[in-house]
Design a protein around this motif. Structure first.
Motif, PDB file in Angstrom:
ATOM      1  N   GLU A   1       0.941  -1.289   0.124  1.00  0.00           N
ATOM      2  CA  GLU A   1       0.009  -0.102  -0.049  1.00  0.00           C
ATOM      3  C   GLU A   1       0.951   1.394   0.105  1.00  0.00           C
ATOM      4  O   GLU A   1       2.125   1.149   0.697  1.00  0.00           O
ATOM      5  CB  GLU A   1      -0.870   0.068   1.280  1.00  0.00           C
ATOM      6  CG  GLU A   1      -0.342   0.314   2.425  1.00  0.00           C
ATOM      7  CD  GLU A   1       0.336  -0.964   3.305  1.00  0.00           C
ATOM      8  OE1 GLU A   1       1.057  -0.667   4.392  1.00  0.00           O
ATOM      9  OE2 GLU A   1       0.190  -1.981   2.649  1.00  0.00           O
TER      10      GLU A   1
ATOM     11  N   THR B   1      -1.170   1.657  -4.994  1.00  0.00           N
ATOM     12  CA  THR B   1      -0.599   0.198  -4.417  1.00  0.00           C
ATOM     13  C   THR B   1      -0.035  -0.483  -5.646  1.00  0.00           C
ATOM     14  O   THR B   1      -0.038  -0.389  -6.708  1.00  0.00           O
ATOM     15  CB  THR B   1      -1.906  -0.311  -4.110  1.00  0.00           C
ATOM     16  OG1 THR B   1      -1.304  -1.805  -3.131  1.00  0.00           O
ATOM     17  CG2 THR B   1      -2.802  -0.894  -5.081  1.00  0.00           C
TER      18      THR B   1
ATOM     19  N   GLU C   1      -5.304  -4.263  -0.260  1.00  0.00           N
ATOM     20  CA  GLU C   1      -4.376  -3.272  -0.482  1.00  0.00           C
ATOM     21  C   GLU C   1      -5.210  -1.810  -0.701  1.00  0.00           C
ATOM     22  O   GLU C   1      -4.863  -0.899   0.039  1.00  0.00           O
ATOM     23  CB  GLU C   1      -3.454  -3.111  -1.568  1.00  0.00           C
ATOM     24  CG  GLU C   1      -2.429  -4.455  -1.391  1.00  0.00           C
ATOM     25  CD  GLU C   1      -1.622  -4.381  -0.275  1.00  0.00           C
ATOM     26  OE1 GLU C   1      -1.488  -3.439   0.332  1.00  0.00           O
ATOM     27  OE2 GLU C   1      -1.127  -5.445   0.244  1.00  0.00           O
TER      28      GLU C   1
END
Length: 591
Positions: free
Chosen positions: A256, A261, A284
């Protein structure tokens, strides 16, 4: 006219204080990039530049400097400058005219969320693994030009602010280091949500139709996660970008970042990735609220030169893990039955672990610098002293959600309250803040009980009744025999492949990792199938005579079998109507 001159002077001043980078990939086939950087207006006699030792979203030391060579430094006139070293990751450069240029070669061949990869298919860049930074100049703006390979049809995708062509900018070092970049011949999709753009960049050899099918799933995930919090974060520059690379040359990972991401896996969409990779998307993206903006105070400011430890990963990573598959179910990507089945592995891993006697969830979070992609060569005893904070926090998230639902509340609304207090305001939180927020939401007694028993201690919640409240069953097979070892097949027999679990029959019989079991009760152990057939015929308290090899010696021991401790979570077909309705409300798609 005077205003224009003043604006020009300010612009020139900013340019004079801007650090600039350029990266090129002429030798990509051999995984090399050439990095150049210029640090203007240096006032000190020397400038220390260094490679990071850690990376945002990771907690361990990585020593990125090991992949740097061919370093040189020059002044504005192009003259070589003196360079000294006093540690493995820094270069101290003598300043002669206020401008310092550096150049070096970077070897990069691991595509994922931590490292960088350069080859003929792409340049996949994690910034701390790629770019040196100047100590003391962290607040300067940065401008970078990516010399993308036109012959390979490469394009640049990143959360950095686009300036022109392949030149991008960042307001400071932290934003720069937090901005991974994918440069390849990628495909892209985007849609607008409440005036902001959600973009998906895909480096994958598949078809447009495959991407369209996957993109449909991604959009549902975005909308269901937005529904948990009630709104999207305010993304810098109005865009959130998924940077997905599903190629056989990368490593499986997800990482992340503030407005983007990284998603990597060896499974392409046509080769299992359509189903296998979507969970990472869910996990994420949830982080764009929980950890990126609902931010643990002990990760602020993030330190690039050392390991970063937090007390709160059971919440930041663990509760995010709880929502990962729940969101997939709410989005219609997996069924309710598949979701319930997915609970079993994590549940058993946590609640049958001997590590519960050593560390609570906070202390497990403190272990992150040793386990989060950390590397070492000495053997460790993780089977008996560590539970992943991802998994531990996930099953506690389940317990908290079901406990709140018994009170007519739910975890979604609690997460939304955490968002309003600490995420939207971007005020970093402590564990005490989580406790106090839970007390405000569900009552002081409820919050104190939950924290005292399950966060500050390692007790197990009453899952049997909690799961029953949503029409699920928690069962154990008390007639099934349990041995307590994992095996890999070898020419000599079954080798114990992991440390035996403390308290298990194999452990109590002093069997250990590396021992090779050759026979049990006179039956040769030639395969896992032979062992499992034998175990299926055994009863609780049966004694087994085990022959095994250790360090070349033939030894014997006796193993007394016990009941299998494994739990099974399933949908109760005979559940009462009120609990079925409670389950449907829990798993329902949110609007």
């Amino acid at each position: 006219m005077k205003l224009w001159i003043a604006f020009l002077l300010v612009s020139l001043s900013i340019q004079a204080q801007t650090n600039t980078y350029e990266i090129s990939f002429d030798n990509a086939v051999h995984h090399e990039a050439v990095v150049k950087a210029t640090f203007p207006n240096i006032k000190s006699n020397t400038l220390r530049v260094e490679m990071s030792r850690s990376s945002p979203g990771r907690y361990a030391i990585h020593e990125f400097a090991k992949n740097v060579y061919g370093f040189k430094a020059t002044n504005a006139a192009g003259e070589l400058l003196e360079v000294k070293r006093d540690n493995p990751y820094s270069w101290i450069i003598t300043n002669t005219d206020g401008t310092i240029n550096i150049e070096y070669i970077l070897f990069a061949n691991r595509g994922g969320g931590t490292y960088s990869q350069v080859d003929a298919t792409h340049a996949h860049l994690n910034m701390p693994a790629t770019f040196m930074y100047a100590k003391g100049l962290q607040e300067r703006p940065i401008e970078i030009t990516f010399d993308a390979r036109e012959d390979l049809d490469w394009k640049v995708a990143t959360q950095l602010k686009h300036e022109k062509g392949n030149t991008f900018s960042a307001p400071n070092l932290y934003y720069f280091m937090d901005s991974p970049t994918e440069i390849s011949d990628y495909k892209a999709r985007e849609f607008e949500v409440d005036g902001q753009t959600i973009k998906f960049v895909l480096h994958d050899p598949g078809t447009e139709a495959e991407f369209d099918a996957y993109w449909d799933k991604v959009q549902e995930i975005v909308l269901q996660e937005k529904a948990v919090y009630g709104e999207l974060p305010k993304y810098d520059y109005g865009t959130y970008t998924f940077l997905a690379c599903y190629m056989p040359n990368v490593s499986g990972d997800g990482m992340e970042h503030r407005n983007s991401t990284i998603l990597t896996d060896t499974e392409t969409l046509a080769n299992g990735g359509m189903k296998g990779n979507i969970g990472t998307v869910s996990h994420e993206y949830f982080h764009s609220w929980n950890v990126e903006r609902i931010r643990p105070a002990d990760l602020e400011p993030f330190q690039f030169d050392k390991a970063n430890m937090s007390n709160s990963l059971w919440f930041a990573e663990g509760f995010t893990s709880y929502y990962t598959n729940l969101i997939l179910e709410r989005a219609g990507i997996i069924s309710a039955e598949e979701y319930v089945k997915s609970l079993n592995g994590t549940f058993n891993y946590v609640w049958n672990s001997p590590a519960l006697e050593y560390f609570n969830p906070i202390e497990m979070s403190n272990q992150a610098p040793f386990v989060d992609a950390a590397t070492s060569v000495d053997p460790v005893n993780r089977e008996n002293m560590f539970i992943s904070y991802y998994s531990y926090g996930s099953v506690l998230g389940l317990a908290l959600d079901l406990s709140l639902r018994e009170k007519g509340l739910n975890l979604d609304d609690f997460m939304q309250l955490m968002w309003k207090r600490f995420g939207k305001t971007e005020v970093a939180y402590t564990d005490a803040d989580i406790l106090n927020t839970l007390a405000d939401y569900a009552g002081s007694d409820f919050a104190q009980n939950f924290f005292e028993n399950y966060i500050y201690n390692s007790k197990m919640p009453d899952y049997e009744n909690l799961l029953a409240s949503v029409g699920l069953k928690l069962e154990q097979d008390t007639d099934k025999a349990y041995f307590g070892a994992s095996f890999k097949e070898t020419a000599s027999g079954l080798e114990i492949s992991k440390n035996t679990f403390k308290g298990s029959p194999a452990y109590e019989a002093e069997l250990d990792k590396g021992d090779v079991i050759t026979a049990i009760d006179g039956i040769e152990m030639t395969s896992n199938e032979v062992f499992n057939q034998l175990l299926d015929e055994m009863n609780i308290d049966d004694m087994l005579e085990v022959s095994f090899l250790r360090f070349g010696n033939e030894l014997k021991t006796s193993v007394r079998l016990v009941a299998d401790p494994a739990y099974s979570i399933s949908i109760d077909k005979d559940a009462k109507n009120n609990t079925v309705k409670a389950r449907e409300a829990w798993l329902a798609k949110k609007s």
